[in-house]
Write a protein that holds these residues in place. Structure first.
Motif, PDB file in Angstrom:
ATOM      1  N   ALA A 181      41.981  33.202  19.152  1.00  0.00           N
ATOM      2  CA  ALA A 181      42.163  33.564  17.742  1.00  0.00           C
ATOM      3  C   ALA A 181      41.417  34.858  17.413  1.00  0.00           C
ATOM      4  CB  ALA A 181      41.700  32.425  16.835  1.00  0.00           C
ATOM      5  N   GLU A 233      42.923  38.632  16.300  1.00  0.00           N
ATOM      6  CA  GLU A 233      42.441  39.432  15.159  1.00  0.00           C
ATOM      7  C   GLU A 233      42.099  40.852  15.600  1.00  0.00           C
ATOM      8  OE1 GLU A 233      39.243  37.421  13.147  1.00  0.00           O
ATOM      9  OE2 GLU A 233      40.446  35.600  12.857  1.00  0.00           O
ATOM     10  N   GLY A 271      46.417  31.527  20.058  1.00  0.00           N
ATOM     11  CA  GLY A 271      45.486  32.057  19.078  1.00  0.00           C
ATOM     12  C   GLY A 271      46.107  32.355  17.727  1.00  0.00           C
ATOM     13  N   VAL A 272      47.410  32.288  17.663  1.00  0.00           N
ATOM     14  CA  VAL A 272      48.187  32.517  16.441  1.00  0.00           C
ATOM     15  C   VAL A 272      49.368  31.543  16.471  1.00  0.00           C
ATOM     16  CG1 VAL A 272      47.602  34.965  16.151  1.00  0.00           C
ATOM     17  CG2 VAL A 272      49.545  34.327  17.573  1.00  0.00           C
TER      18      VAL A 272
END
Length: 181
Positions: free
Chosen positions: A38, A42, A68-69
């Motif tokens: 995640a 970002e 992560g998304v």
């Protein structure tokens, strides 16, 4: 890798997008840092906002895989397309794969639609950017008569280019019967 992470963090914090992308990769892979998909996403988003091609492509692949998304092929396509437009050959190849596979999943009746044309264009961009996988994939498409109306000699030239770019698979195909699949 932990020492590199410190410098990449400083570079990212100072506004250097490549530092954000590199730090994101270290986090994604858990190299010198705790693995955190995640946080990697970002960092890739931050790099992509600053138009760092590899950051966009990496973020697209994370959306493609739901890592992560949220899994989103629409988001994946958008970020891969942005990375490709910015010149990231691997991102173009992954975009081509995404478009080609989306075409294959809708059924044989729809195989001649815009997705195959888009896949061929993405593979062409990858090949132009020096990514062997794009050359090989476009050669295979031409060989099968998909996405482009070009002579079979074009397929052989693309396979030879992929070999020149270091693809062992392409070199084997070029040395054999010339078929890419």
């Amino acid at each position: 890798d932990s020492g590199a992470a410190i410098y990449y963090r400083q570079a990212c914090d100072a506004g250097f997008a490549r530092g954000c992308t590199n730090l994101g990769w270290l986090m994604q892979e858990g190299r010198g840092l705790l693995q955190n998909a995640a946080a990697a996403a970002e960092l890739y988003a931050q790099a992509c906002t600053a138009e760092h091609a590899r950051g966009c492509s990496n973020l697209g692949m994370m959306h493609r895989d739901g890592r992560g998304v949220a899994l989103s092929l629409t988001q994946a396509e958008g970020f891969l397309r942005q990375g490709c437009t910015l010149g990231h050959g691997r991102g173009c190849s992954h975009l081509g794969d995404l478009l080609f596979n989306a075409s294959a999943e809708v059924g044989a009746a729809d195989l001649l639609g815009a997705d195959l044309e888009g896949a061929a264009a993405a593979y062409d961009a990858a090949c132009t950017a020096g990514h062997a996988r794009g050359c090989l994939a476009l050669g295979a498409m031409i060989e099968e008569g998909l996405g482009r109306d070009e002579a079979p000699a074009s397929a052989a030239m693309l396979v030879a280019r992929a070999c020149d770019l270091g693809s062992e698979e392409a070199c084997a195909a070029a040395a054999g019967d010339g078929r890419t699949n």
